[in-house]
Design a protein around this motif. Structure first.
Motif, PDB file in Angstrom:
ATOM      1  N   UNK A   1       0.847  -1.192   0.000  1.00  0.00           N
ATOM      2  CA  UNK A   1       0.000   0.000   0.000  1.00  0.00           C
ATOM      3  C   UNK A   1       0.884   1.243   0.000  1.00  0.00           C
ATOM      4  N   UNK A   2       0.646   2.128  -0.954  1.00  0.00           N
ATOM      5  CA  UNK A   2       1.387   3.385  -1.018  1.00  0.00           C
ATOM      6  C   UNK A   2       0.576   4.498  -0.378  1.00  0.00           C
ATOM      7  N   UNK A   3       1.274   5.422   0.265  1.00  0.00           N
ATOM      8  CA  UNK A   3       0.645   6.602   0.853  1.00  0.00           C
ATOM      9  C   UNK A   3       1.227   7.825   0.146  1.00  0.00           C
ATOM     10  N   UNK A   4       0.360   8.591  -0.485  1.00  0.00           N
ATOM     11  CA  UNK A   4       0.781   9.797  -1.182  1.00  0.00           C
ATOM     12  C   UNK A   4      -0.053  10.961  -0.663  1.00  0.00           C
ATOM     13  N   UNK A   5       0.046  12.110  -1.317  1.00  0.00           N
ATOM     14  CA  UNK A   5      -0.736  13.274  -0.899  1.00  0.00           C
ATOM     15  C   UNK A   5      -1.071  14.114  -2.120  1.00  0.00           C
ATOM     16  N   UNK A   6      -2.066  14.962  -1.968  1.00  0.00           N
ATOM     17  CA  UNK A   6      -2.473  15.828  -3.066  1.00  0.00           C
ATOM     18  C   UNK A   6      -1.396  16.860  -3.370  1.00  0.00           C
ATOM     19  N   UNK A   7      -0.673  17.295  -2.347  1.00  0.00           N
ATOM     20  CA  UNK A   7       0.367  18.314  -2.497  1.00  0.00           C
ATOM     21  C   UNK A   7       1.366  18.145  -1.348  1.00  0.00           C
ATOM     22  N   UNK A   8       2.519  18.808  -1.426  1.00  0.00           N
ATOM     23  CA  UNK A   8       3.491  18.713  -0.326  1.00  0.00           C
ATOM     24  C   UNK A   8       2.933  19.275   0.979  1.00  0.00           C
ATOM     25  N   UNK A   9       3.431  18.752   2.105  1.00  0.00           N
ATOM     26  CA  UNK A   9       3.105  19.299   3.414  1.00  0.00           C
ATOM     27  C   UNK A   9       1.758  18.913   3.977  1.00  0.00           C
ATOM     28  N   UNK A  10       1.177  17.796   3.517  1.00  0.00           N
ATOM     29  CA  UNK A  10      -0.152  17.404   3.994  1.00  0.00           C
ATOM     30  C   UNK A  10      -0.121  16.247   4.997  1.00  0.00           C
ATOM     31  N   UNK A  11       1.074  15.768   5.344  1.00  0.00           N
ATOM     32  CA  UNK A  11       1.179  14.758   6.393  1.00  0.00           C
ATOM     33  C   UNK A  11       1.277  13.330   5.904  1.00  0.00           C
ATOM     34  N   UNK A  12       1.703  13.106   4.677  1.00  0.00           N
ATOM     35  CA  UNK A  12       1.749  11.746   4.142  1.00  0.00           C
ATOM     36  C   UNK A  12       2.768  10.871   4.869  1.00  0.00           C
TER      37      UNK A  12
ATOM     38  N   UNK B   1       4.166  -0.852   3.568  1.00  0.00           N
ATOM     39  CA  UNK B   1       3.635   0.504   3.487  1.00  0.00           C
ATOM     40  C   UNK B   1       4.710   1.391   2.864  1.00  0.00           C
ATOM     41  N   UNK B   2       4.367   2.063   1.770  1.00  0.00           N
ATOM     42  CA  UNK B   2       5.335   2.827   0.994  1.00  0.00           C
ATOM     43  C   UNK B   2       5.012   4.318   1.083  1.00  0.00           C
ATOM     44  N   UNK B   3       5.943   5.099   1.603  1.00  0.00           N
ATOM     45  CA  UNK B   3       5.793   6.552   1.616  1.00  0.00           C
ATOM     46  C   UNK B   3       6.297   7.077   0.278  1.00  0.00           C
ATOM     47  N   UNK B   4       5.418   7.681  -0.516  1.00  0.00           N
ATOM     48  CA  UNK B   4       5.789   8.140  -1.851  1.00  0.00           C
ATOM     49  C   UNK B   4       5.759   9.660  -1.918  1.00  0.00           C
ATOM     50  N   UNK B   5       6.352  10.239  -2.961  1.00  0.00           N
ATOM     51  CA  UNK B   5       6.254  11.696  -3.134  1.00  0.00           C
ATOM     52  C   UNK B   5       4.810  12.118  -3.394  1.00  0.00           C
ATOM     53  N   UNK B   6       4.494  13.391  -3.206  1.00  0.00           N
ATOM     54  CA  UNK B   6       3.155  13.891  -3.557  1.00  0.00           C
ATOM     55  C   UNK B   6       2.882  13.691  -5.046  1.00  0.00           C
ATOM     56  N   UNK B   7       1.614  13.679  -5.419  1.00  0.00           N
ATOM     57  CA  UNK B   7       1.254  13.501  -6.823  1.00  0.00           C
ATOM     58  C   UNK B   7       1.703  14.676  -7.702  1.00  0.00           C
TER      59      UNK B   7
ATOM     60  N   UNK C   1      -7.287  18.490   5.774  1.00  0.00           N
ATOM     61  CA  UNK C   1      -8.681  18.859   5.979  1.00  0.00           C
ATOM     62  C   UNK C   1      -8.825  20.373   6.094  1.00  0.00           C
ATOM     63  N   UNK C   2      -9.874  20.900   5.464  1.00  0.00           N
ATOM     64  CA  UNK C   2     -10.201  22.326   5.515  1.00  0.00           C
ATOM     65  C   UNK C   2      -9.107  23.218   4.939  1.00  0.00           C
ATOM     66  N   UNK C   3      -8.194  22.624   4.147  1.00  0.00           N
ATOM     67  CA  UNK C   3      -7.131  23.433   3.577  1.00  0.00           C
ATOM     68  C   UNK C   3      -6.978  23.198   2.069  1.00  0.00           C
ATOM     69  N   UNK C   4      -6.979  21.934   1.662  1.00  0.00           N
ATOM     70  CA  UNK C   4      -6.783  21.616   0.251  1.00  0.00           C
ATOM     71  C   UNK C   4      -8.093  21.804  -0.514  1.00  0.00           C
ATOM     72  N   UNK C   5      -8.120  22.641  -1.547  1.00  0.00           N
ATOM     73  CA  UNK C   5      -9.355  22.869  -2.307  1.00  0.00           C
ATOM     74  C   UNK C   5      -9.863  21.575  -2.960  1.00  0.00           C
TER      75      UNK C   5
ATOM     76  N   UNK D   1      -8.061  18.279  -5.209  1.00  0.00           N
ATOM     77  CA  UNK D   1      -8.214  16.861  -4.875  1.00  0.00           C
ATOM     78  C   UNK D   1      -8.738  16.092  -6.084  1.00  0.00           C
ATOM     79  N   UNK D   2      -9.740  16.642  -6.745  1.00  0.00           N
ATOM     80  CA  UNK D   2     -10.313  15.981  -7.921  1.00  0.00           C
ATOM     81  C   UNK D   2      -9.271  15.831  -9.029  1.00  0.00           C
ATOM     82  N   UNK D   3      -8.462  16.872  -9.233  1.00  0.00           N
ATOM     83  CA  UNK D   3      -7.426  16.812 -10.265  1.00  0.00           C
ATOM     84  C   UNK D   3      -6.391  15.737  -9.948  1.00  0.00           C
ATOM     85  N   UNK D   4      -6.019  15.631  -8.677  1.00  0.00           N
ATOM     86  CA  UNK D   4      -5.015  14.625  -8.295  1.00  0.00           C
ATOM     87  C   UNK D   4      -5.576  13.209  -8.421  1.00  0.00           C
ATOM     88  N   UNK D   5      -6.860  13.043  -8.099  1.00  0.00           N
ATOM     89  CA  UNK D   5      -7.480  11.726  -8.219  1.00  0.00           C
ATOM     90  C   UNK D   5      -7.471  11.251  -9.669  1.00  0.00           C
ATOM     91  N   UNK D   6      -7.578  12.168 -10.605  1.00  0.00           N
ATOM     92  CA  UNK D   6      -7.567  11.802 -12.015  1.00  0.00           C
ATOM     93  C   UNK D   6      -6.207  11.299 -12.479  1.00  0.00           C
TER      94      UNK D   6
END
Length: 239
Positions: free
Chosen positions: A38-49, A153-159, A181-185, A189-194
């Motif tokens: 399982x990889x753990x990534x983030x929508x952007x840097x600094x989100x706690x991945x 568990x794999x810590x990966x760079x942000x998307x 939460x309450x910070x990333x528009x 998130x939708x763009x990163x999911x794509x």
């Protein structure tokens, strides 16, 4: 060690229960599909991945029957070593194992914690992280990890802003995306999911969500701290 690594420093805490809940979800999903890496990534840097990846690995490793490996695959800005306080660990890591075919994965695993938890740091800095992660050697190392461990568990760079996570995604069974939460528009998130193959997206982890926690914390304190008779304890253990 970073005090936010509650799965390792305070496993009986209310905060650690959130990571056990995440562990439970993964174990439940694993009953229906192959879910070992399982990889753990983030929508952007600094989100706690990185904090999320370490805490998830720690929660999984609390089971005596599970062999768990934590891999820092963020070769550009690695964070696992610093968060775990492994400043004296100058040995080889993932980048070294990728670039040197003579190295086995097992030769770069650190075992520093009183859990069934192995750690592979990012290793020595490489001037070409994209090329290293693009190598089929990475896939061979993950296959070795599958043979040695129950969960990886794999810590990966942000998307964004680099494509590294999408290279790593080829070799994993699923991805979790950490969102502040309450910070990333929502649009971001939708763009990163794509950018993620739909079949590999497991879900979002909202980091820093505070709403509604007060009542849950009071309940947890009352429940965890309430005395129970031996009969009631045995009933709870049998469920």
């Amino acid at each position: 060690m970073n005090r936010r690594l509650v799965s390792l420093t305070a496993p009986a805490s209310f905060e650690a229960e959130h990571y056990r809940s995440l562990r439970h979800r993964l174990e439940s999903w694993a009953d229906d599909r192959r879910l070992q890496v399982v990889a753990v990534t983030s929508a952007a840097p600094g989100e706690g991945k990185t904090t999320t990846a370490i805490n998830l690995a720690g929660a999984l490793a609390q089971s005596r029957d599970s062999r768990v490996l934590l891999v820092d695959a963020d070769l550009r800005r690695p964070g696992v070593r610093a968060q775990l306080g492994l400043h004296d660990a100058r040995g080889a890591g993932l980048a070294d194992a990728i670039l040197d075919p003579e190295r086995t994965l097992e030769s770069v695993i650190l075992r520093r914690l009183p859990l069934n938890l192995g750690i592979v740091t990012a290793g020595k800095p490489t001037p070409a992280p994209y090329e290293a992660l693009q190598s089929p050697r990475l896939g061979a190392l993950f296959e070795e990890a599958r043979r040695l461990f129950d969960y990886v568990v794999v810590d990966t760079p942000p998307l964004i802003p680099v494509p590294d996570c999408r290279l790593i995604a080829r070799w994993v069974d699923g991805l979790l995306m950490v969102v502040a939460a309450d910070r990333t528009p929502r649009k971001i998130v939708e763009e990163r999911l794509n950018l993620i193959e739909p079949g590999k997206m497991l879900g979002l982890v909202f980091n820093g969500e505070r709403r509604g926690l007060s009542s849950h914390y009071k309940y947890y304190r009352a429940y965890a701290g309430s005395p129970r008779s031996p009969r009631r304890q045995s009933r709870a253990a049998a469920r």
